[in-house]
Scaffold this motif. Structure first.
Motif, PDB file in Angstrom:
ATOM      1  N   ALA A 171       0.829  -1.207   0.000  1.00 60.56           N
ATOM      2  CA  ALA A 171       0.000   0.000   0.000  1.00 60.56           C
ATOM      3  C   ALA A 171       0.862   1.255   0.000  1.00 60.56           C
ATOM      4  CB  ALA A 171      -0.930  -0.011   1.218  1.00 60.56           C
ATOM      5  N   ILE A 172       1.964   1.226   0.759  1.00 57.74           N
ATOM      6  CA  ILE A 172       2.877   2.365   0.779  1.00 57.74           C
ATOM      7  C   ILE A 172       3.532   2.547  -0.586  1.00 57.74           C
ATOM      8  CG2 ILE A 172       5.024   3.256   1.761  1.00 57.74           C
ATOM      9  CD1 ILE A 172       4.271   1.863   4.379  1.00 57.74           C
ATOM     10  N   ALA A 173       3.984   1.433  -1.168  1.00 56.11           N
ATOM     11  CA  ALA A 173       4.693   1.494  -2.451  1.00 56.11           C
ATOM     12  C   ALA A 173       3.813   2.029  -3.571  1.00 56.11           C
ATOM     13  CB  ALA A 173       5.233   0.115  -2.820  1.00 56.11           C
ATOM     14  N   VAL A 174       2.566   1.587  -3.601  1.00 52.59           N
ATOM     15  CA  VAL A 174       1.666   2.006  -4.679  1.00 52.59           C
ATOM     16  C   VAL A 174       1.005   3.343  -4.347  1.00 52.59           C
ATOM     17  CG1 VAL A 174      -0.420   1.404  -5.969  1.00 52.59           C
ATOM     18  CG2 VAL A 174       1.254  -0.369  -5.417  1.00 52.59           C
ATOM     19  N   GLY A 175       0.521   3.483  -3.106  1.00 53.26           N
ATOM     20  CA  GLY A 175      -0.227   4.675  -2.740  1.00 53.26           C
ATOM     21  C   GLY A 175       0.580   5.952  -2.806  1.00 53.26           C
ATOM     22  N   PHE A 176       1.843   5.905  -2.374  1.00 49.58           N
ATOM     23  CA  PHE A 176       2.643   7.121  -2.320  1.00 49.58           C
ATOM     24  C   PHE A 176       3.385   7.403  -3.622  1.00 49.58           C
ATOM     25  CE2 PHE A 176       1.990   6.561   2.207  1.00 49.58           C
ATOM     26  CZ  PHE A 176       1.782   7.858   2.607  1.00 49.58           C
ATOM     27  N   THR A 177       3.156   6.614  -4.634  1.00 49.72           N
ATOM     28  CA  THR A 177       3.697   6.942  -5.961  1.00 49.72           C
ATOM     29  C   THR A 177       2.585   7.377  -6.901  1.00 49.72           C
ATOM     30  OG1 THR A 177       3.578   4.571  -6.543  1.00 49.72           O
ATOM     31  CG2 THR A 177       5.684   5.421  -5.766  1.00 49.72           C
ATOM     32  N   MET A 178       1.373   7.464  -6.393  1.00 49.30           N
ATOM     33  CA  MET A 178       0.261   7.975  -7.195  1.00 49.30           C
ATOM     34  C   MET A 178       0.273   9.493  -7.191  1.00 49.30           C
ATOM     35  SD  MET A 178      -2.982   5.548  -6.179  1.00 49.30           S
ATOM     36  CE  MET A 178      -3.062   3.841  -6.656  1.00 49.30           C
ATOM     37  N   GLY A 179      -0.042  10.060  -8.312  1.00 43.05           N
ATOM     38  CA  GLY A 179      -0.169  11.509  -8.396  1.00 43.05           C
ATOM     39  C   GLY A 179       1.135  12.269  -8.470  1.00 43.05           C
ATOM     40  N   GLY A 180       2.260  11.580  -8.521  1.00 44.67           N
ATOM     41  CA  GLY A 180       3.546  12.258  -8.628  1.00 44.67           C
ATOM     42  C   GLY A 180       4.052  12.295 -10.062  1.00 44.67           C
ATOM     43  N   GLU A 181       5.270  12.811 -10.221  1.00 46.09           N
ATOM     44  CA  GLU A 181       5.860  12.872 -11.554  1.00 46.09           C
ATOM     45  C   GLU A 181       6.336  11.510 -12.021  1.00 46.09           C
ATOM     46  OE1 GLU A 181       8.921  15.784 -11.462  1.00 46.09           O
ATOM     47  OE2 GLU A 181       7.563  17.464 -11.012  1.00 46.09           O
ATOM     48  N   THR A 182       6.640  10.612 -11.085  1.00 44.34           N
ATOM     49  CA  THR A 182       7.097   9.272 -11.443  1.00 44.34           C
ATOM     50  C   THR A 182       5.901   8.348 -11.648  1.00 44.34           C
ATOM     51  OG1 THR A 182       7.308   8.734  -9.093  1.00 44.34           O
ATOM     52  CG2 THR A 182       9.283   9.494 -10.233  1.00 44.34           C
ATOM     53  N   ALA A 183       6.139   7.253 -12.346  1.00 42.10           N
ATOM     54  CA  ALA A 183       5.075   6.280 -12.592  1.00 42.10           C
ATOM     55  C   ALA A 183       4.746   5.524 -11.310  1.00 42.10           C
ATOM     56  CB  ALA A 183       5.502   5.304 -13.682  1.00 42.10           C
ATOM     57  N   ILE A 184       3.522   5.033 -11.225  1.00 41.81           N
ATOM     58  CA  ILE A 184       3.118   4.240 -10.067  1.00 41.81           C
ATOM     59  C   ILE A 184       3.978   2.979 -10.003  1.00 41.81           C
ATOM     60  CG2 ILE A 184       1.208   2.979  -9.006  1.00 41.81           C
ATOM     61  CD1 ILE A 184      -0.695   4.859 -10.430  1.00 41.81           C
ATOM     62  N   LEU A 185       4.410   2.619  -8.796  1.00 44.52           N
ATOM     63  CA  LEU A 185       5.329   1.498  -8.612  1.00 44.52           C
ATOM     64  C   LEU A 185       4.570   0.176  -8.697  1.00 44.52           C
ATOM     65  CD1 LEU A 185       8.382   1.335  -8.139  1.00 44.52           C
ATOM     66  CD2 LEU A 185       7.915   1.104  -5.710  1.00 44.52           C
ATOM     67  N   LEU A 186       4.080  -0.117  -9.885  1.00 47.43           N
ATOM     68  CA  LEU A 186       3.301  -1.340 -10.091  1.00 47.43           C
ATOM     69  C   LEU A 186       4.168  -2.590  -9.987  1.00 47.43           C
ATOM     70  CD1 LEU A 186       1.054  -0.201 -13.077  1.00 47.43           C
ATOM     71  CD2 LEU A 186       0.462  -0.260 -10.650  1.00 47.43           C
ATOM     72  N   GLU A 187       5.478  -2.444 -10.182  1.00 44.55           N
ATOM     73  CA  GLU A 187       6.367  -3.603 -10.116  1.00 44.55           C
ATOM     74  C   GLU A 187       6.339  -4.282  -8.751  1.00 44.55           C
ATOM     75  OE1 GLU A 187       7.846  -0.921 -13.337  1.00 44.55           O
ATOM     76  OE2 GLU A 187       7.065  -0.700 -11.309  1.00 44.55           O
ATOM     77  N   ALA A 188       5.956  -3.523  -7.715  1.00 43.19           N
ATOM     78  CA  ALA A 188       5.929  -4.093  -6.368  1.00 43.19           C
ATOM     79  C   ALA A 188       4.760  -5.051  -6.168  1.00 43.19           C
ATOM     80  CB  ALA A 188       5.853  -2.968  -5.326  1.00 43.19           C
ATOM     81  N   ILE A 189       3.764  -4.988  -7.043  1.00 43.39           N
ATOM     82  CA  ILE A 189       2.576  -5.829  -6.865  1.00 43.39           C
ATOM     83  C   ILE A 189       2.921  -7.310  -6.975  1.00 43.39           C
ATOM     84  CG2 ILE A 189       0.328  -6.426  -7.854  1.00 43.39           C
ATOM     85  CD1 ILE A 189       0.014  -3.519  -8.667  1.00 43.39           C
ATOM     86  N   VAL A 190       3.797  -7.665  -7.936  1.00 43.33           N
ATOM     87  CA  VAL A 190       4.093  -9.088  -8.174  1.00 43.33           C
ATOM     88  C   VAL A 190       4.813  -9.738  -6.991  1.00 43.33           C
ATOM     89  CG1 VAL A 190       5.342 -10.717  -9.646  1.00 43.33           C
ATOM     90  CG2 VAL A 190       4.058  -8.834 -10.666  1.00 43.33           C
ATOM     91  N   PRO A 191       5.958  -9.219  -6.542  1.00 44.50           N
ATOM     92  CA  PRO A 191       6.653  -9.907  -5.445  1.00 44.50           C
ATOM     93  C   PRO A 191       5.910  -9.845  -4.115  1.00 44.50           C
ATOM     94  CG  PRO A 191       7.763  -7.860  -5.985  1.00 44.50           C
ATOM     95  CD  PRO A 191       6.750  -8.072  -7.047  1.00 44.50           C
TER      96      PRO A 191
END
Length: 430
Positions: free
Chosen positions: A265-285
């Motif tokens: 939740a931290i990895a995905v939630g805090f990368t939303m709405g920023g200049e960087t892409a959402i950290l979707l890579e964290a979902i798999v591991p």
């Protein structure tokens, strides 16, 4: 919804007649609970007050005398509210209820003003939240009266951190260290600290309320609040009831799943709405760790069993500052290690910090990713390393049990979680 439909909706909301009708409807909605509670002001009064606020606002927008009428309307509502409160006091009625009705009337007037001014969503939100507060009167009172002194103190301290300190922090600063300039986002960093503490408070309440009703609640939600508390409680429970080893192991697995879910939740939630892409890579591991933990818990545990869990204080200033300090140290030294030794240096920092706080290591990786110091794959691997090192800590704590079967099961199943996380990380690397 199509773009044409959205345009039609926007056009209808811009219509003055629709705004007036919506203001009346929201006032009626606010007055519904007061009418049901048989108060002196009900559906009709609240609806008329909202209509009054809407009409005076439209006058203020279109004419020069409207602003005076808008202020006069507000003053009249306040006077009416005061008269109701005095009437309730003289008639020996519940003064608190009279004051609530008086304030609710002013809220209804404000809703009419918001809607007529074009703040449609804001007006609806105020009306819904206000009605919810009125309906949940008994539950809110019981909650407040049931708070212990320590819980009340914790809530107050959390409010100070979230609503006083956070707005005072700068958005960005540059920290110079060893000739290097490290860009930091104090507000984002503090917001992460507040978020982790908020999760702990919410789940402290859940565990305190439903802790004895099932291992799924105590294990998973207890893991969100304090995974160490889950392990400690299960150690004591297994000591008293050796036959309970299977579901005690499941509780620890679910605590690991909760910890991984929080990090995700931290990895995905805090990368939303920023200049960087959402950290979707964290979902798999992290998803692999969560699914494996749940699968093993479902298969191995006897869900007819249940066990209570006791957590410490939901929040304290000391804990928040300690987390913030660990997080900042990890962030600074992780950034320096990444600069001096490359990505492997930050990985080593993530593993070490994961033994103390996987949430701290996760937030550090997210901040570095937002700042551009880490790529998506590198940040994801760092988060996973912190997660699995936290799993190792729980296994080490469980190894102190005198129950051989309990120790063995925790070690084996923790190994499976580590294996699953490792295989998932290979997907990211490859």
């Amino acid at each position: 919804m199509s773009e044409v439909s959205l345009q039609l909706v926007d056009a209808s909301l811009d219509n003055t007649v629709v705004r007036i009708a919506l203001a009346g409807a929201l006032g009626m909605f606010l007055g519904l609970e007061r009418e049901w509670s048989q108060k002196s002001a009900g559906i009709r009064t609240f609806s008329l007050i909202s209509l009054l606020g809407a009409v005076f606002t439209l006058f203020a927008i279109e004419t020069d005398i409207g602003e005076g009428l808008l202020v006069l309307g507000g003053v009249l509502v306040i006077i009416q509210g005061v008269l109701l409160a005095v009437q309730g006091l003289l008639s020996d009625d519940d003064t608190g209820l009279s004051l609530t009705t008086s304030v609710s009337m002013l809220v209804a007037y404000s809703v009419g003003v918001l809607v007529a001014s074009g703040f449609i969503i804001e007006g609806v939100t105020v009306a819904v939240l206000s009605s919810l507060l009125l309906v949940l009167k008994r539950e809110l009172h019981e909650f407040a009266w049931g708070l212990s002194r320590e819980e009340m103190r914790s809530t107050t301290e959390f409010a100070i951190l979230a609503f006083v300190i956070y707005p005072l922090l700068p958005a960005e600063i540059a920290l110079e260290f060893g000739g290097l300039v490290l860009p930091l986002e104090p507000q984002v960093i503090w917001l992460m600290v507040v978020a982790v503490a908020g999760i702990g408070i919410a789940n402290y309440a859940i565990v305190s309320t439903y802790g004895g009703r099932g291992i799924a609640v105590t294990g998973f939600f207890g893991g969100l609040a304090s995974s160490t508390a889950v392990v400690g409680t299960m150690l004591d429970h297994v000591r008293q009831r050796p036959a309970a080893a299977s579901y005690a192991v499941a509780a620890i697995l679910l605590a690991n799943a909760a910890m991984a879910a929080r990090n995700l939740a931290i990895a995905v939630g805090f990368t939303m709405g920023g200049e960087t892409a959402i950290l979707l890579e964290a979902i798999v591991p992290l998803g692999a760790v969560i699914l494996i933990a749940f699968a093993i818990a479902v298969i191995t545990a006897d869900w007819r069993e249940s066990g209570p869990i006791e957590l410490e204080s939901p929040f304290s200033m000391k804990n928040a500052l300690a987390f913030g300090a660990v997080f900042l140290v990890v962030l600074v030294f992780g950034s320096l290690a990444e600069t001096w030794f490359g990505t492997l240096g930050f990985y080593a920092t993530a593993v070490a910090s994961g033994f103390v706080s996987s949430a701290g290591a996760t937030t550090s990786a997210v901040v570095l990713y937002r700042g551009g110091q880490l790529g998506a794959a590198e940040a994801t691997i760092a988060i996973l390393l912190a997660t699995v090192s936290s799993i190792v800590v729980k296994a080490l704590l469980a190894s102190t049990s005198t129950n051989h079967d309990f120790r063995k099961q925790v070690a084996v199943y923790s190994g499976l979680l580590l294996l699953g996380g490792g295989l998932a990380s290979l997907l990211i690397i490859l």
